[in-house]
Motif scaffolding. Structure first.
Motif, PDB file in Angstrom:
ATOM      1  N   LYS A  44       0.785  -1.228   0.000  1.00 22.44           N
ATOM      2  CA  LYS A  44       0.000   0.000   0.000  1.00 22.44           C
ATOM      3  C   LYS A  44       0.822   1.286   0.000  1.00 22.44           C
ATOM      4  O   LYS A  44       0.296   2.359  -0.258  1.00 22.44           O
ATOM      5  N   VAL A  45       2.106   1.191   0.318  1.00 17.95           N
ATOM      6  CA  VAL A  45       2.920   2.381   0.574  1.00 17.95           C
ATOM      7  C   VAL A  45       4.323   2.223  -0.009  1.00 17.95           C
ATOM      8  O   VAL A  45       4.851   1.115  -0.067  1.00 17.95           O
ATOM      9  N   ILE A  46       4.905   3.352  -0.387  1.00 18.43           N
ATOM     10  CA  ILE A  46       6.312   3.394  -0.781  1.00 18.43           C
ATOM     11  C   ILE A  46       6.951   4.588  -0.072  1.00 18.43           C
ATOM     12  O   ILE A  46       6.290   5.605   0.159  1.00 18.43           O
ATOM     13  N   SER A  47       8.206   4.452   0.294  1.00 17.95           N
ATOM     14  CA  SER A  47       8.950   5.552   0.908  1.00 17.95           C
ATOM     15  C   SER A  47      10.222   5.767   0.090  1.00 17.95           C
ATOM     16  O   SER A  47      10.945   4.811  -0.193  1.00 17.95           O
ATOM     17  N   ILE A  48      10.469   7.025  -0.287  1.00 16.24           N
ATOM     18  CA  ILE A  48      11.604   7.365  -1.142  1.00 16.24           C
ATOM     19  C   ILE A  48      12.323   8.586  -0.595  1.00 16.24           C
ATOM     20  O   ILE A  48      11.757   9.368   0.170  1.00 16.24           O
ATOM     21  N   LEU A  49      13.573   8.755  -1.019  1.00 16.27           N
ATOM     22  CA  LEU A  49      14.301   9.976  -0.673  1.00 16.27           C
ATOM     23  C   LEU A  49      13.763  11.133  -1.509  1.00 16.27           C
ATOM     24  O   LEU A  49      13.490  10.970  -2.701  1.00 16.27           O
ATOM     25  N   ASP A  50      13.608  12.297  -0.895  1.00 14.56           N
ATOM     26  CA  ASP A  50      13.175  13.509  -1.595  1.00 14.56           C
ATOM     27  C   ASP A  50      14.285  13.948  -2.542  1.00 14.56           C
ATOM     28  O   ASP A  50      15.455  13.959  -2.160  1.00 14.56           O
ATOM     29  N   ILE A  51      13.926  14.334  -3.771  1.00 18.06           N
ATOM     30  CA  ILE A  51      14.953  14.747  -4.734  1.00 18.06           C
ATOM     31  C   ILE A  51      15.453  16.169  -4.501  1.00 18.06           C
ATOM     32  O   ILE A  51      16.442  16.585  -5.091  1.00 18.06           O
ATOM     33  N   ALA A  52      14.771  16.927  -3.650  1.00 18.10           N
ATOM     34  CA  ALA A  52      15.232  18.269  -3.281  1.00 18.10           C
ATOM     35  C   ALA A  52      15.161  18.374  -1.755  1.00 18.10           C
ATOM     36  O   ALA A  52      14.332  19.083  -1.200  1.00 18.10           O
ATOM     37  N   PRO A  53      16.032  17.639  -1.066  1.00 17.17           N
ATOM     38  CA  PRO A  53      15.910  17.522   0.393  1.00 17.17           C
ATOM     39  C   PRO A  53      16.198  18.824   1.140  1.00 17.17           C
ATOM     40  O   PRO A  53      17.085  19.578   0.772  1.00 17.17           O
ATOM     41  N   LEU A  54      15.420  19.042   2.208  1.00 13.53           N
ATOM     42  CA  LEU A  54      15.707  20.147   3.119  1.00 13.53           C
ATOM     43  C   LEU A  54      16.953  19.855   3.931  1.00 13.53           C
ATOM     44  O   LEU A  54      17.731  20.742   4.228  1.00 13.53           O
ATOM     45  N   ARG A  55      17.094  18.607   4.342  1.00  8.52           N
ATOM     46  CA  ARG A  55      18.256  18.158   5.098  1.00  8.52           C
ATOM     47  C   ARG A  55      18.562  16.713   4.717  1.00  8.52           C
ATOM     48  O   ARG A  55      17.717  16.010   4.160  1.00  8.52           O
ATOM     49  N   LEU A  56      19.748  16.292   5.063  1.00 12.30           N
ATOM     50  CA  LEU A  56      20.187  14.928   4.841  1.00 12.30           C
ATOM     51  C   LEU A  56      19.147  13.943   5.379  1.00 12.30           C
ATOM     52  O   LEU A  56      18.744  14.037   6.536  1.00 12.30           O
ATOM     53  N   ILE A 120       9.222  13.191   6.001  1.00 12.06           N
ATOM     54  CA  ILE A 120       9.932  12.953   7.254  1.00 12.06           C
ATOM     55  C   ILE A 120      11.248  13.701   7.090  1.00 12.06           C
ATOM     56  O   ILE A 120      12.081  13.346   6.257  1.00 12.06           O
ATOM     57  N   ILE A 121      11.399  14.760   7.888  1.00  8.69           N
ATOM     58  CA  ILE A 121      12.547  15.654   7.738  1.00  8.69           C
ATOM     59  C   ILE A 121      13.353  15.655   9.033  1.00  8.69           C
ATOM     60  O   ILE A 121      12.872  16.119  10.068  1.00  8.69           O
ATOM     61  N   PRO A 122      14.571  15.121   8.986  1.00 10.65           N
ATOM     62  CA  PRO A 122      15.412  15.157  10.188  1.00 10.65           C
ATOM     63  C   PRO A 122      15.608  16.599  10.660  1.00 10.65           C
ATOM     64  O   PRO A 122      15.770  17.515   9.851  1.00 10.65           O
ATOM     65  N   ALA A 123      15.563  16.783  11.960  1.00  9.72           N
ATOM     66  CA  ALA A 123      15.720  18.119  12.550  1.00  9.72           C
ATOM     67  C   ALA A 123      17.177  18.556  12.493  1.00  9.72           C
ATOM     68  O   ALA A 123      18.086  17.721  12.470  1.00  9.72           O
ATOM     69  N   PRO A 124      17.399  19.877  12.492  1.00 10.33           N
ATOM     70  CA  PRO A 124      18.790  20.347  12.561  1.00 10.33           C
ATOM     71  C   PRO A 124      19.386  19.986  13.908  1.00 10.33           C
ATOM     72  O   PRO A 124      18.679  19.866  14.898  1.00 10.33           O
ATOM     73  N   GLN A 125      20.687  19.790  13.917  1.00  8.67           N
ATOM     74  CA  GLN A 125      21.388  19.548  15.170  1.00  8.67           C
ATOM     75  C   GLN A 125      21.984  20.873  15.612  1.00  8.67           C
ATOM     76  O   GLN A 125      22.779  21.474  14.889  1.00  8.67           O
ATOM     77  N   LEU A 126      21.605  21.324  16.780  1.00  6.48           N
ATOM     78  CA  LEU A 126      21.939  22.677  17.224  1.00  6.48           C
ATOM     79  C   LEU A 126      23.397  22.882  17.612  1.00  6.48           C
ATOM     80  O   LEU A 126      23.826  24.000  17.795  1.00  6.48           O
ATOM     81  N   ASP A 127      24.178  21.825  17.712  1.00  3.94           N
ATOM     82  CA  ASP A 127      25.562  21.995  18.156  1.00  3.94           C
ATOM     83  C   ASP A 127      26.581  21.917  17.017  1.00  3.94           C
ATOM     84  O   ASP A 127      27.774  21.847  17.247  1.00  3.94           O
ATOM     85  N   ALA A 128      26.134  21.959  15.774  1.00  4.39           N
ATOM     86  CA  ALA A 128      27.054  21.867  14.629  1.00  4.39           C
ATOM     87  C   ALA A 128      27.210  23.228  13.962  1.00  4.39           C
ATOM     88  O   ALA A 128      26.398  24.125  14.164  1.00  4.39           O
ATOM     89  N   PRO A 129      28.240  23.412  13.167  1.00  6.02           N
ATOM     90  CA  PRO A 129      28.471  24.701  12.509  1.00  6.02           C
ATOM     91  C   PRO A 129      27.411  25.014  11.460  1.00  6.02           C
ATOM     92  O   PRO A 129      26.802  24.120  10.897  1.00  6.02           O
ATOM     93  N   ARG A 130      27.208  26.302  11.213  1.00  4.13           N
ATOM     94  CA  ARG A 130      26.261  26.720  10.180  1.00  4.13           C
ATOM     95  C   ARG A 130      26.723  26.230   8.817  1.00  4.13           C
ATOM     96  O   ARG A 130      27.900  26.007   8.601  1.00  4.13           O
ATOM     97  N   GLY A 131      25.752  26.099   7.920  1.00  2.00           N
ATOM     98  CA  GLY A 131      26.063  25.666   6.568  1.00  2.00           C
ATOM     99  C   GLY A 131      26.048  24.161   6.404  1.00  2.00           C
ATOM    100  O   GLY A 131      26.283  23.649   5.325  1.00  2.00           O
TER     101      GLY A 131
END
Length: 181
Positions: A44-56, A120-131
């Protein structure tokens, strides 16, 4: 018993909106007319990687029925989507070693592809450098800055990453499914 159930569906008229839309990118992926990095799939379902991801690791969970609105989903597809979201989210958070994520489902508003799907978008990690898709806790951006940076930071899916990532997530999902038997 099974043959009776199958026979009841022979010649059954399928609602036109469920048959797929030749203009829909997701229907084309489901029909294997377009390529995709598949993380999870069942009947009934398929899960795929987004081709224009917000984050890894930005992933989509899509029903195998063409409907434009979440509010139109039959209960069995809604249940299958919920189960797939849970399984994929568990594998993503384990692999990325980041328990934070957003699960988003749009209906018309901000819906780029008119076919029900969840992000499903992984959240940013607040302790890593910008960019890096993450933010420094000592100098956190405002909410408006964060939204702008995330929108500007979108890039095309890296093919090498996608292959390795999808293989590893599929292995994790397979191992998880085996342990539930």
């Amino acid at each position: 018993m099974t043959s009776f159930i199958v026979e009841a569906h022979v010649g059954r008229v399928v609602r036109p909106e469920w048959a797929g839309d030749p203009q829909c990118a997701f229907c084309s992926i489901l029909q294997k007319k377009l390529p995709a990095y598949i993380l999870y799939e069942d009947e009934k379902v398929i899960s795929i990687l987004d081709i224009a991801p917000l984050r890894l690791g930005h992933t989509l969970v899509i029903p195998k029925v063409h409907l434009k609105h979440i509010s139109e989903l039959p209960e069995d597809y809604a249940a299958a989507l919920g189960l797939a979201v849970t399984r994929v989210a568990k594998a993503l958070t384990k692999f990325l070693e980041n328990p934070g994520l957003n699960v988003v489902g749009n209906q018309e508003y901000a819906q780029a592809v008119p076919h029900v799907h969840y992000h499903i978008i992984p959240a940013p990690q607040l302790d890593a450098p910008r960019g890096t898709g993450t933010y420094n806790a000592l100098n956190p951006p405002t909410e408006k800055e964060m939204h702008r940076m995330e929108l500007e930071g979108r890039t095309e899916l890296d093919e090498d990453f996608a292959k390795e990532f999808s293989d590893r997530i599929r292995r994790e999902l397979s191992a998880t499914a085996s342990s539930h038997l």
